[in-house]
Design a protein around this motif. Sequence first.
Motif, PDB file in Angstrom:
ATOM      1  N   SER A  19      42.279   5.855 -17.920  1.00  0.00           N
ATOM      2  CA  SER A  19      40.815   5.816 -18.047  1.00  0.00           C
ATOM      3  C   SER A  19      40.396   5.592 -19.490  1.00  0.00           C
TER       4      SER A  19
ATOM      5  N   GLN B 226      42.266   4.001 -21.728  1.00  0.00           N
ATOM      6  CA  GLN B 226      42.588   2.594 -22.006  1.00  0.00           C
ATOM      7  C   GLN B 226      41.449   1.685 -21.559  1.00  0.00           C
ATOM      8  N   LYS B 227      40.901   1.938 -20.371  1.00  0.00           N
ATOM      9  CA  LYS B 227      39.808   1.111 -19.849  1.00  0.00           C
ATOM     10  C   LYS B 227      38.563   1.219 -20.727  1.00  0.00           C
ATOM     11  N   ASN B 228      38.256   2.441 -21.135  1.00  0.00           N
ATOM     12  CA  ASN B 228      37.094   2.633 -22.005  1.00  0.00           C
ATOM     13  C   ASN B 228      37.269   1.916 -23.341  1.00  0.00           C
ATOM     14  N   MET B 229      38.474   1.998 -23.887  1.00  0.00           N
ATOM     15  CA  MET B 229      38.730   1.324 -25.160  1.00  0.00           C
ATOM     16  C   MET B 229      38.572  -0.188 -25.012  1.00  0.00           C
ATOM     17  N   LYS B 230      39.072  -0.721 -23.911  1.00  0.00           N
ATOM     18  CA  LYS B 230      38.946  -2.166 -23.685  1.00  0.00           C
ATOM     19  C   LYS B 230      37.482  -2.564 -23.541  1.00  0.00           C
ATOM     20  N   LYS B 231      36.722  -1.785 -22.775  1.00  0.00           N
ATOM     21  CA  LYS B 231      35.310  -2.076 -22.559  1.00  0.00           C
ATOM     22  C   LYS B 231      34.526  -2.014 -23.870  1.00  0.00           C
TER      23      LYS B 231
ATOM     24  N   GLU C 184      35.802  -2.394 -26.811  1.00  0.00           N
ATOM     25  CA  GLU C 184      36.480  -3.240 -27.808  1.00  0.00           C
ATOM     26  C   GLU C 184      36.985  -2.413 -28.992  1.00  0.00           C
TER      27      GLU C 184
ATOM     28  N   THR D  83      40.253  -0.623 -30.976  1.00  0.00           N
ATOM     29  CA  THR D  83      41.693  -0.541 -31.197  1.00  0.00           C
ATOM     30  C   THR D  83      42.066   0.906 -31.473  1.00  0.00           C
TER      31      THR D  83
ATOM     32  N   TRP E  21      28.119  -0.352 -32.205  1.00  0.00           N
ATOM     33  CA  TRP E  21      27.929  -0.649 -30.778  1.00  0.00           C
ATOM     34  C   TRP E  21      26.495  -0.316 -30.344  1.00  0.00           C
TER      35      TRP E  21
ATOM     36  N   GLN F 147      31.534   7.591 -23.110  1.00  0.00           N
ATOM     37  CA  GLN F 147      32.837   6.922 -23.158  1.00  0.00           C
ATOM     38  C   GLN F 147      33.419   6.976 -24.560  1.00  0.00           C
TER      39      GLN F 147
ATOM     40  N   TYR G  49      51.637   4.927 -22.634  1.00  0.00           N
ATOM     41  CA  TYR G  49      50.578   4.482 -21.730  1.00  0.00           C
ATOM     42  C   TYR G  49      50.781   5.148 -20.373  1.00  0.00           C
TER      43      TYR G  49
END
Length: 547
Positions: free
Chosen positions: A395, A397-402, A404, A406, A421, A495, A546
């Motif tokens: 979860s 990982q998904k938030n970090m991707k959304k 943007e 690192t 942001w 998030q 991960y």
Amino acid sequence: MLRMDEIDWNSGQPLTDDYIRRYAQTGELFDYNPWSASGWEQRAAWLDTERAYGADRGRLADALYAFNERAGNGLEALNAIERLRDPRALCVVGGQQASLFTGPLLVLYKAVSLIQAARQAEARLSRPVIPVFWIAGEDHDFEEANHVQVLTSDNKLEKIKLAHPGGPRTSVSRTVITAEQWEEALALFEQSLMPTEYKEGFVARLRAAVQGSSSLVDAFARLMASLLGGEGLVLLDSDDPALRELEGPMFRRLVEQSGELNLALAEGSSKLQSLGYEPQVELHPRGANLFVYDDAGERILLYADESGTGFTDRRGERRFSRDQVLRWADETPSRLSNNVLTRPLMQDYLLPVLATVLGPAEIVYWGQTKLAFHKLGMRMPVVAPRLVFTLLEGSVQKNMKKLELTLDDVMERLEEKQEAWLRQQDEWQVERRFAEVVERFKADYEPLVASLGQINPGLQALGATNIGKIVEQMDFLRNKAEDGLRTQNEAGLRQFARVGQSLNPGGKPQERVLNIAAYLNKYGEDWLFELVRANVPLDGKLRICYM
């Protein structure tokens, strides 16, 4: 299968970072190079041929077996203790305080490091190597060990703790915890765990660990045994009376040579400073680097008295003759206890230590001890940095991707990224437009106010105050608008908070704050055993796991 990425990182300890990456700059503070196979081979050879004295292996194994059996340790660990009777058997040793419910994640990582290092060394040297976790039960700082931190559903850190039961300032091993205290802490801890398929079994394991435990050490040992005993991890309580009986001869030497040892430690500290590093442990010129327990059980740090014939406490209020302390070493060694700088020496006397696994700060204070080892005719073991992990949940990982983000963003500049942001979400451009209005207002109004001084100087001062009040009201409205913007983007801000508190809780590394329970409760145990059984070198790198 648990995927891992490895990255270089800064531990916050310059000496440790140089030890890992530029060993030549620090090598003179240590006896063996951990980065070459020859360093491990040289240490093993020294133990075989030059180690002049140490505790009796048979009695040591008996004491360890009794303690581990009481802790319910696994058959693999008990068999490892039996292997210790073999004169060729060596140990990899490391430890930590007996924290509540195992404390922060780094405690488990150190245990995993011991198992990995022992397995790798056994393969390299073709001889028995046993992982030993040194539970620092003799430490008396109860406030460091009595709590665990958990992350609540609204991303707040909450501390669950045991109150000190009262009585003397004695070791954690001797501080009695009541059944009522255990029940209260366990109930709060259970409430912090989300409902999952693993929760019932995990809570049962916690309950089994605390039932009948009279101290943090008892419960800690039982919980560690239930988690990693099957991997052959041997547990040791540094305040175990059976071990204390074996330590008497070494305590005598530490008392007799306390002055010389303190000078050697001071010289080691000076050497460390000459290389550009700050010592981790401050030395007192008359420090004996030992504790005694008084008749009430209080643990008291010793200092040589002015005459050099005995010892006192820090304030000089309690006195102990040298003969009295030596008699305790011979007859009741449980009255004595090591400090952080003599513990490495006692550890090396008690066990045939091939290597010690240390955290970043520990490597620094061990760097002060080389000359003290030599003063006693000993050598430092190989010093290996423990494994460092960061758990990255799906979860998160998904938030970090959304968002943007690192990993560096999260660790170094999360607040800055969050504000950037939030500005991107501001289609009204609140901050810019308010700034423009304030600028235009001042441009029009300040010349008018300045001209009022020609009518009456008091009007100019009044006008300046008027400007301030108007700008203050504009700022008030701007802040309200920005609050509204935050409310409008509350989901995204949550998030950000989730990512930050998961990876860098309270601005600190995850492993130093969060407990393993939330991860075992959510994901079960398989990932932990993957860490244990993976062939991960103790190379000082940070590994991102991960989930």
